[in-house]
Scaffold this active site. Structure first.
Site, PDB file in Angstrom:
ATOM      1  N   CYS A   1       0.861  -1.179   0.000  1.00  0.00           N
ATOM      2  CA  CYS A   1       0.000   0.000   0.000  1.00  0.00           C
ATOM      3  C   CYS A   1       0.901   1.233   0.000  1.00  0.00           C
ATOM      4  O   CYS A   1       2.121   1.108   0.005  1.00  0.00           O
ATOM      5  CB  CYS A   1      -0.875  -0.045   1.252  1.00  0.00           C
ATOM      6  SG  CYS A   1      -2.257   1.079   1.247  1.00  0.00           S
TER       7      CYS A   1
ATOM      8  N   CYS B   1      -3.904  -0.418  -3.314  1.00  0.00           N
ATOM      9  CA  CYS B   1      -4.255   0.945  -3.720  1.00  0.00           C
ATOM     10  C   CYS B   1      -3.577   1.230  -5.055  1.00  0.00           C
ATOM     11  O   CYS B   1      -2.526   0.659  -5.362  1.00  0.00           O
ATOM     12  CB  CYS B   1      -3.879   1.976  -2.657  1.00  0.00           C
ATOM     13  SG  CYS B   1      -2.121   2.258  -2.441  1.00  0.00           S
TER      14      CYS B   1
ATOM     15  N   CYS C   1       4.951   0.336  -7.491  1.00  0.00           N
ATOM     16  CA  CYS C   1       5.474  -0.907  -6.916  1.00  0.00           C
ATOM     17  C   CYS C   1       6.846  -1.204  -7.510  1.00  0.00           C
ATOM     18  O   CYS C   1       6.999  -1.239  -8.727  1.00  0.00           O
ATOM     19  CB  CYS C   1       4.516  -2.068  -7.205  1.00  0.00           C
ATOM     20  SG  CYS C   1       5.013  -3.605  -6.432  1.00  0.00           S
TER      21      CYS C   1
END
Length: 138
Positions: A8, A80, A87
């Protein structure tokens, strides 16, 4: 044993809740981690609404994703859109999953309205986590 990372933005609410439920539903059949692309500390309201459902996440810590680059993850779940877009690359064959959940920490209103939003998001994440564990057959 499978290694699962929940990612997240701040590792304070959504990923912490998902870590708690994935641990609950997977039992000792998987190693569950959560992290953020930033760290904001575990949100006290997330701890509270999880306790209401019998899951104790009060011992969780807010971790940066960089702390886990050496772990060979089998699955990475982003919870999210911001985390999905930012990422980092993991040197593994991790299968990636994404489900965007609203950020309850951004809710405004009365204390009860804010808690109700935390509960609503908690319940969404609970359903997703249970389905995930069943789908990948841990």
């Amino acid at each position: 044993m499978k290694n699962i990372l929940v990612l997240c933005t701040g590792n304070s609410c959504r990923s912490q809740i998902a870590e708690g439920y994935l641990r609950h539903f997977a039992g000792n059949k998987a190693n569950i981690y959560s992290a953020g692309i930033e760290t904001h500390g575990v949100n006290s309201k997330a701890i509270q609404v999880m306790a209401e459902d019998g899951i104790d996440i009060s011992h969780h810590t807010s971790n940066n994703v960089d702390e886990y680059t050496s772990i060979p993850f089998d699955y990475v779940i982003t919870v999210c859109d911001n985390a999905k877009e930012n990422c980092p690359y993991f040197p593994t064959q991790a299968e990636r999953f994404h489900q965007n959940f609203p950020d309850p920490a951004k809710t405004t209103g009365t204390p009860e309205q804010i808690l109700n939003e935390f509960r609503r998001v908690r319940d969404m994440i609970k359903g997703y986590s249970k389905d995930f564990v069943n789908r990948i057959k841990i």
